[in-house]
Enzyme design. Structure first.
Site, PDB file in Angstrom:
ATOM      1  N   SER A  11       0.946  -1.701   0.162  1.00  0.00           N
ATOM      2  CA  SER A  11      -0.263   0.115  -0.011  1.00  0.00           C
ATOM      3  C   SER A  11       0.592   1.273   0.285  1.00  0.00           C
ATOM      4  O   SER A  11       0.612   2.166  -0.768  1.00  0.00           O
ATOM      5  CB  SER A  11      -0.727  -0.049   1.136  1.00  0.00           C
ATOM      6  OG  SER A  11      -0.431  -0.208   2.800  1.00  0.00           O
ATOM      7  N   HIS A  32       8.265  -8.591  -5.996  1.00  0.00           N
ATOM      8  CA  HIS A  32       9.420  -9.876  -5.895  1.00  0.00           C
ATOM      9  C   HIS A  32       8.041 -10.492  -6.635  1.00  0.00           C
ATOM     10  O   HIS A  32       8.751 -12.170  -7.502  1.00  0.00           O
ATOM     11  CB  HIS A  32       9.286 -10.341  -4.848  1.00  0.00           C
ATOM     12  CG  HIS A  32       8.315 -10.875  -3.931  1.00  0.00           C
ATOM     13  ND1 HIS A  32       7.311 -11.814  -3.981  1.00  0.00           N
ATOM     14  CD2 HIS A  32       7.881 -10.340  -3.097  1.00  0.00           C
ATOM     15  CE1 HIS A  32       6.610 -11.975  -3.018  1.00  0.00           C
ATOM     16  NE2 HIS A  32       6.775 -10.767  -2.424  1.00  0.00           N
ATOM     17  N   GLY A 136       6.558  10.375   8.653  1.00  0.00           N
ATOM     18  CA  GLY A 136       5.452  11.404   8.895  1.00  0.00           C
ATOM     19  C   GLY A 136       4.164  10.653   9.163  1.00  0.00           C
ATOM     20  O   GLY A 136       4.443   9.468   8.490  1.00  0.00           O
ATOM     21  N   SER A 138       1.157   9.969   6.869  1.00  0.00           N
ATOM     22  CA  SER A 138       0.476   9.180   5.991  1.00  0.00           C
ATOM     23  C   SER A 138      -0.162   8.141   6.071  1.00  0.00           C
ATOM     24  O   SER A 138       0.867   7.491   5.518  1.00  0.00           O
ATOM     25  CB  SER A 138       2.129   9.810   5.503  1.00  0.00           C
ATOM     26  OG  SER A 138       3.064   9.412   5.884  1.00  0.00           O
ATOM     27  N   LYS A 191       6.251   4.644  17.270  1.00  0.00           N
ATOM     28  CA  LYS A 191       5.322   4.755  17.221  1.00  0.00           C
ATOM     29  C   LYS A 191       4.196   4.146  17.104  1.00  0.00           C
ATOM     30  O   LYS A 191       2.971   3.428  17.370  1.00  0.00           O
ATOM     31  CB  LYS A 191       4.511   5.927  16.260  1.00  0.00           C
ATOM     32  CG  LYS A 191       5.086   6.049  14.776  1.00  0.00           C
ATOM     33  CD  LYS A 191       3.996   4.701  14.014  1.00  0.00           C
ATOM     34  CE  LYS A 191       4.752   5.263  12.883  1.00  0.00           C
ATOM     35  NZ  LYS A 191       3.347   4.587  12.063  1.00  0.00           N
ATOM     36  N   ASP A 244       2.618  11.663  13.595  1.00  0.00           N
ATOM     37  CA  ASP A 244       2.832  10.112  13.099  1.00  0.00           C
ATOM     38  C   ASP A 244       1.599   9.407  14.685  1.00  0.00           C
ATOM     39  O   ASP A 244       1.401   8.272  14.031  1.00  0.00           O
ATOM     40  CB  ASP A 244       3.997   8.970  13.010  1.00  0.00           C
ATOM     41  CG  ASP A 244       3.744   8.437  12.068  1.00  0.00           C
ATOM     42  OD1 ASP A 244       2.733   8.349  11.323  1.00  0.00           O
ATOM     43  OD2 ASP A 244       5.151   7.376  11.688  1.00  0.00           O
ATOM     44  N   THR A 248      -1.052   7.542  14.220  1.00  0.00           N
ATOM     45  CA  THR A 248      -1.677   5.841  14.240  1.00  0.00           C
ATOM     46  C   THR A 248      -2.496   5.294  14.908  1.00  0.00           C
ATOM     47  O   THR A 248      -2.524   4.572  15.161  1.00  0.00           O
ATOM     48  CB  THR A 248       0.259   5.475  14.201  1.00  0.00           C
ATOM     49  OG1 THR A 248       0.950   5.848  13.052  1.00  0.00           O
ATOM     50  CG2 THR A 248       0.519   3.861  13.726  1.00  0.00           C
ATOM     51  N   ARG A 255      -3.179  -0.187  10.681  1.00  0.00           N
ATOM     52  CA  ARG A 255      -2.437  -1.512  10.967  1.00  0.00           C
ATOM     53  C   ARG A 255      -2.040  -1.963  12.372  1.00  0.00           C
ATOM     54  O   ARG A 255      -2.524  -2.886  13.111  1.00  0.00           O
ATOM     55  CB  ARG A 255      -1.760  -2.749   9.698  1.00  0.00           C
ATOM     56  CG  ARG A 255      -1.833  -2.237   8.393  1.00  0.00           C
ATOM     57  CD  ARG A 255      -0.822  -2.832   7.687  1.00  0.00           C
ATOM     58  NE  ARG A 255      -0.058  -2.103   6.312  1.00  0.00           N
ATOM     59  CZ  ARG A 255       0.643  -2.094   5.791  1.00  0.00           C
ATOM     60  NH1 ARG A 255       1.670  -3.118   5.837  1.00  0.00           N
ATOM     61  NH2 ARG A 255       0.387  -1.881   4.553  1.00  0.00           N
TER      62      ARG A 255
END
Length: 344
Positions: A11, A32, A136, A138, A191, A244, A248, A255
């Site tokens: 992603s 890959h 950062g 994002s 973080k 960040d 997050t 995630r």
């Protein structure tokens, strides 16, 4: 126009490729898997990772040598556990006079190496001080939709940092520069641990008070460790630190938050990782940070508690009780001591 290879078609690699394509660069997106590359080229989609159309100016490759042929910059965006292997493949075919930027966030367990250090070790003809770090707040999902985003690029080589800034900056993707590579990399990696904790807190049903406390005290832990290693403490108040951390810990795009949320609801770690289907960098980073804290003799009680949940099967509620019942102290006493030692 520059020719740029982006290594890693997940992603984040896909989103950064879109930024570079918007800036009219010739972008080669390496994966890959030959099937993955063929799918992207035929359908202009990468739906397993991002639900967006991929610009025609981006070409996917599975042959690494072809992907980097004649490029002037390489952006490494593979998971941290794959950095060494990819760099070993890259080393014998690396072009001269190349700019290398990495946008992976993590610390290698065991060696406790940051990503730039791993790159410097494996690329025998490339100077580690020339590596540029991009970090950062994002989320790839928002970057790919051209929503306003700000990041920092950092390198000991200011010329390379400014070059990276020029490659990426546009009206929706603002890029700042920094020389504190250590602080920028540590902030981006650590973080993820606190984001796991924020997800656990939400999964347990706790409210905003608990999450605000976790984020604030988590930032104190990150700053303590980073300052003890020589980072500029102000870096942790910037985009790759508190910026960040906020994004997050508070977004369903994260995630690490999602994984923590499932853990807080009682799921086993193995089941969580299988359900996620993508790399959760915070899990690997917890091991490294736990080891780092021991070696540096720095208190990181939140990190230690999350380590116990992940790897010692401790009940998250017991960890919360453990944190809430720590001995009384001044809020900034240990950090103040570290700063006095550094600047006295």
């Amino acid at each position: 126009m520059a020719k740029i290879a982006v290594l890693g078609a997940g992603s984040w690699g896909t989103a950064l490729s879109i930024v570079l394509s918007d800036n009219e660069h010739d972008v080669r997106l390496w994966t890959h898997s030959s099937d993955h590359a063929d799918h992207i080229n035929k359908t202009r989609r990468n739906e397993h990772y991002l639900d967006v159309d991929i610009p025609k100016a981006i070409t996917a490759y599975h042959d690494l040598q072809k992907a980097i042929q004649d490029v002037t910059a390489i952006v490494i965006v593979v998971p941290t556990k794959a950095i060494r292997e990819v760099c070993k493949q890259l080393d014998p075919i690396l072009p001269d006079n190349i700019t290398i930027i990495h946008a992976s966030k993590g610390i290698e367990p065991g060696t406790l190496k940051r990503v730039s250090q791993v790159i410097g070790e494996e690329l025998t003809t490339f100077n580690e001080e020339d590596v540029v770090v991009l970090s950062g707040p994002s989320h790839a999902e928002e970057v790919a939709l051209r929503q306003p985003t700000t990041v920092t690029v950092s390198s000991a080589n200011s010329v390379e940092a400014k070059l990276a800034q020029d490659l990426f900056i546009n009206e929706s993707f603002r890029v700042y520069t920094s020389t504190d590579v250590l602080g920028i990399e540590l902030g981006g990696a650590l973080k993820n641990i606190i984001a796991l904790g924020a997800g656990i807190s939400d999964g347990l049903g706790y409210g905003d008070n608990a999450k605000a406390a976790l984020m604030t005290r988590g930032l104190a832990e990150i700053t303590r460790l980073g300052t003890s290693l020589g980072a500029n403490p102000l870096s942790f108040l910037g985009l790759s630190g508190v910026g960040d951390l906020i994004v997050t810990c508070t977004s369903v795009h994260s995630r690490n938050w999602r994984a923590g949320n499932l853990l807080g609801k009682g799921k086993e770690l193995e089941d969580v990782l299988e359900q996620m289907g993508m790399v959760v960098e915070g899990v690997r980073t917890v091991k490294a940070a736990y080891q780092f804290a021991k070696e540096q003799q720095v208190e990181m009680p939140i990190t230690e508690g999350i380590y116990q949940v992940l790897f010692e099967a401790k009940d998250p509620k017991d960890v919360v009780e453990q944190l809430m019942n720590r001995s009384k102290r001044e809020e900034m006493d240990d950090l103040a001591q570290l700063l006095m030692e550094r600047y006295s």
